[in-house]
Motif scaffolding. Structure first.
Motif, PDB file in Angstrom:
ATOM      1  N   SER A 198       0.822  -1.209   0.000  1.00 33.06           N
ATOM      2  CA  SER A 198       0.000   0.000   0.000  1.00 33.06           C
ATOM      3  C   SER A 198       0.856   1.260   0.000  1.00 33.06           C
ATOM      4  CB  SER A 198      -0.943  -0.003   1.206  1.00 33.06           C
ATOM      5  OG  SER A 198      -1.871  -1.084   1.111  1.00 33.06           O
ATOM      6  N   THR A 199       0.226   2.375  -0.404  1.00 32.19           N
ATOM      7  CA  THR A 199       0.934   3.637  -0.595  1.00 32.19           C
ATOM      8  C   THR A 199       0.207   4.778   0.098  1.00 32.19           C
ATOM      9  OG1 THR A 199       1.769   2.897  -2.745  1.00 32.19           O
ATOM     10  CG2 THR A 199       1.763   5.268  -2.339  1.00 32.19           C
ATOM     11  N   ASN A 200       0.996   5.654   0.716  1.00 32.36           N
ATOM     12  CA  ASN A 200       0.415   6.836   1.346  1.00 32.36           C
ATOM     13  C   ASN A 200       0.933   8.113   0.711  1.00 32.36           C
ATOM     14  OD1 ASN A 200      -1.025   8.402   3.431  1.00 32.36           O
ATOM     15  ND2 ASN A 200       1.048   8.976   4.047  1.00 32.36           N
ATOM     16  N   LYS A 201      -0.019   9.010   0.385  1.00 30.41           N
ATOM     17  CA  LYS A 201       0.309  10.364  -0.034  1.00 30.41           C
ATOM     18  C   LYS A 201      -0.516  11.369   0.768  1.00 30.41           C
ATOM     19  CE  LYS A 201       2.270   9.775  -4.639  1.00 30.41           C
ATOM     20  NZ  LYS A 201       2.268  10.240  -6.045  1.00 30.41           N
ATOM     21  N   VAL A 202      -0.950  10.971   1.952  1.00 30.34           N
ATOM     22  CA  VAL A 202      -1.679  11.872   2.846  1.00 30.34           C
ATOM     23  C   VAL A 202      -0.679  12.687   3.653  1.00 30.34           C
ATOM     24  CG1 VAL A 202      -3.224  12.036   4.833  1.00 30.34           C
ATOM     25  CG2 VAL A 202      -3.683  10.364   3.045  1.00 30.34           C
ATOM     26  N   VAL A 203      -0.735  13.991   3.536  1.00 35.30           N
ATOM     27  CA  VAL A 203       0.100  14.871   4.351  1.00 35.30           C
ATOM     28  C   VAL A 203      -0.526  14.951   5.742  1.00 35.30           C
ATOM     29  CG1 VAL A 203       0.897  17.233   4.661  1.00 35.30           C
ATOM     30  CG2 VAL A 203       0.931  16.189   2.391  1.00 35.30           C
ATOM     31  N   ILE A 204       0.261  14.590   6.772  1.00 31.48           N
ATOM     32  CA  ILE A 204      -0.275  14.517   8.132  1.00 31.48           C
ATOM     33  C   ILE A 204       0.407  15.561   9.017  1.00 31.48           C
ATOM     34  CG2 ILE A 204      -0.715  13.034  10.123  1.00 31.48           C
ATOM     35  CD1 ILE A 204      -0.360  10.617   8.305  1.00 31.48           C
ATOM     36  N   THR A 205      -0.414  16.300   9.755  1.00 26.80           N
ATOM     37  CA  THR A 205       0.109  17.223  10.755  1.00 26.80           C
ATOM     38  C   THR A 205      -0.500  16.881  12.106  1.00 26.80           C
ATOM     39  OG1 THR A 205      -1.649  18.833  10.293  1.00 26.80           O
ATOM     40  CG2 THR A 205       0.442  19.103   9.118  1.00 26.80           C
ATOM     41  N   HIS A 206       0.276  17.094  13.162  1.00 22.13           N
ATOM     42  CA  HIS A 206      -0.222  16.896  14.528  1.00 22.13           C
ATOM     43  C   HIS A 206       0.224  18.099  15.341  1.00 22.13           C
ATOM     44  CE1 HIS A 206      -1.399  15.170  18.300  1.00 22.13           C
ATOM     45  NE2 HIS A 206      -1.690  14.016  17.759  1.00 22.13           N
ATOM     46  N   THR A 207      -0.736  18.823  15.891  1.00 20.11           N
ATOM     47  CA  THR A 207      -0.419  20.050  16.611  1.00 20.11           C
ATOM     48  C   THR A 207      -0.216  19.826  18.101  1.00 20.11           C
ATOM     49  OG1 THR A 207      -2.795  20.520  16.662  1.00 20.11           O
ATOM     50  CG2 THR A 207      -1.486  21.613  14.965  1.00 20.11           C
TER      51      THR A 207
END
Length: 574
Positions: free
Chosen positions: A200-209
């Motif tokens: 599987s492949t991920n191109k989700v940009v993830i941010t955690h504040t």
């Protein structure tokens, strides 16, 4: 002419059908079909997908479905649904045990939010277990985040929030995710207890504040106790956090927290940055980043490669304890492959991404290593790194600090910037055949043979692209031999690291870049800024640390990597 009108009419009807935004309604599919002896409901619209969800939540947890076409939750492929999708089964913690086959189609514009009513879970599915399978699914342009939750450890993922067991296979996710109030977040799976995530492949940009005092984020899986294999992450991720109590942020390119799990044959291309801080407190801050795993506890990482840049920064507003006067020590830890490994194993891995661990405070335990930042009672074997490593305290071309009974064998630093291979070593740690080698030596076939010396004759782990260049992991050749691999990286935003086609003038941060014919002209306000140009395979073509105006003539049109201090861009010169 009548035939043309008929075709136009059909296209008009299909257009209206495909691009009608989902309002939250549900309708039963008009058909089903048998696949492999099982009955699958044929899903053709958002309303039918919502009906499928309702069936599971009504107790039919082993129902099967297959997508028959692409589905648009918003008005088009670039839009996100205004109606919020609650993760399937999340409100009542119902476990999905059936099969959902995406049939290589896509669901566009899914919006999901974790809240009190759904136990903080977000994603397409809430909980998947038993023999549950999600496969051949593409989720594109998702928008997911977490709202207030009183759960102890809320989790969320693009496809599944919590994979109890079961399988997620041959799937793809793209879009954005803000996991601000989530303990475990992943591009595909938030938490994997005993399941398998593969191919599987991920191109989700993830941010955690950092609104949770401790969090774990991974490009593929947030927390892993099962198996993650043959996966690739292209997306950038960032974590922050400013708290009056202890704050700890951990991000890994593939897995945030590998808790007794296995990570095999995975590649990370995304850049990662975690910056944590404690305010008006004597508690410490922690920041951990790793190209493959942020924190590896009693788990294994094998046959993996990292190309992304890693940066961990941790600080505190107060430098000393109010009562004792003792210094507040912060812990930024960064590794090209693993940030921190405790009682774990890392083998047959390679890192090309820069690594940095910084702390503005005087007292710190910053550790940065080309492969592992902090190695604690763990092992590394048969690996190499070719990367720039920096730290305010301990910087090793291979390991920042090796503690307790850690063991290092047959690991090599290629052109290691004259750093120690291991910056700090406990007396109980053991090291053998761990040294620096030149790039020329590493590109020789003898170096590949050295890495393969313990492999069977018919199962060589290491090879080379077209029998030349640096060693690659044979099972990852489709990625590692791709000349423009870095150009596929997904940036955090328009000002972050990413791909830029240069024609005329382009600003990169404070730097001005101009293309005149085949000349790359770079103007920077910093006289001593380090400017480097690499080809698409990572070979350095030019480097200069002197002057405000630099010029480099490229040999031919194509993709190049431009690095100005810590700013990296993949550029295409036409």
């Amino acid at each position: 002419m009548s035939e043309v009108k008929r075709i136009i009419g059909i296209l008009y009807i299909l257009s209206a059908f495909c691009f009608a935004e989902w309002s939250g309604d549900a309708s039963q599919p008009s058909s089903s079909r048998e696949v492999g002896g099982k009955i699958y409901w044929s899903i053709t619209s958002p309303e039918e997908l919502a009906w499928f969800k309702a069936q599971i939540e009504a107790g039919n947890d082993s129902i099967n479905a297959v997508l028959e076409n692409d589905i648009f939750m918003g008005k088009d492929s670039a839009s996100v649904s205004s109606a919020v999708w609650t993760a399937i089964g999340a409100p009542d913690s119902i476990v999905f045990k059936g099969v959902f086959d995406g049939n290589h189609h896509a669901i566009y514009g899914l919006k999901s939010v974790g809240s009190v009513s759904n136990h903080g879970m977000f994603g397409l599915f809430g909980i998947v277990g038993g023999q549950g399978v999600i496969k051949n699914l593409n989720l594109k342009n998702i928008d997911m985040n977490s709202d207030f939750s009183n759960e102890i450890a809320p989790c969320g993922g693009g496809i599944v929030a919590y994979l109890l067991n079961g399988t997620v296979d041959s799937s793809f996710v793209s879009g954005r995710m803000n996991a601000k109030r989530t303990s475990f977040a992943g591009g595909l799976v938030g938490q994997n207890a005993r399941g398998t995530v593969s191919h599987s492949t991920n191109k989700v940009v993830i941010t955690h504040t950092g609104e949770y005092t401790g969090y774990y984020v991974g490009g593929i899986v947030g927390k892993n106790g099962g198996t993650v294999s043959n996966c690739v992450n292209y997306a950038a991720m960032s974590g922050s956090g400013a708290k009056s109590i202890r704050v700890a942020g951990t991000i890994g390119g593939i897995v945030g927290y590998n808790a007794g799990g296995k990570i095999m044959e995975c590649v990370n291309v995304g850049n990662i940055h975690v910056d944590t801080k404690t305010e008006m407190s004597t508690r410490n801050a922690e920041a951990r980043v790793g190209g493959i795993a942020g924190f590896n506890y009693q788990g294994s990482v094998s046959k993996c490669a990292n190309y992304g840049s890693m940066k961990a920064q941790a600080s505190s507003e107060l430098s000393k304890d109010y009562d004792t006067g003792n210094p507040v020590i912060n812990y930024p830890e960064a590794g090209g492959i693993v940030g921190v490994s405790l009682d774990g194993l890392v083998e047959n891995v390679v890192n090309y991404g820069t690594v940095e661990a910084t702390c503005p405070n005087v007292e710190n335990s910053a550790a940065a290593g080309g492969i592992v930042g902090m190695l604690n009672n763990s092992g590394i074997t048969n690996s190499y790194s070719m990367a720039s490593v920096q730290s305010d305290n301990m910087a090793g071309s291979l390991v920042g600090m090796a503690k307790d009974t850690s063991s290092l064998s047959r690991i090599y630093a290629v052109d290691g910037d004259k750093l120690k291979t291991v910056a700090s070593i406990d007396s109980l740690a053991t090291i053998s055949e761990t040294k620096g080698v030149s790039k020329t030596e590493a590109e020789n076939s003898n170096f590949v043979d050295l890495l393969n010396q313990n492999a069977s004759a018919d199962n060589k782990i290491w090879s080379r692209c077209a029998d030349k260049g640096l060693p690659i992991i044979a099972s990852l050749a489709e990625y590692m031999c791709l000349e423009d691999l870095l150009s596929l990286a997904v940036p955090l935003d328009s000002t972050g690291k990413g791909t830029t086609v240069l024609s005329g003038v382009k600003n990169i941060g404070l730097h001005n870049v101009q293309v005149v014919g085949r000349d790359l002209q770079i103007t920077t306000p910093d006289f001593n800024a380090l400017v480097s140009v690499f080809d698409s395979r990572g070979k350095m073509l030019y480097q200069s640390s002197w002057g405000m105006n630099r010029r480099y003539r490229v040999a031919r049109a194509g993709r190049y990597i431009l690095k100005i201090d810590q700013d990296i861009r993949v550029i295409t010169i036409k």
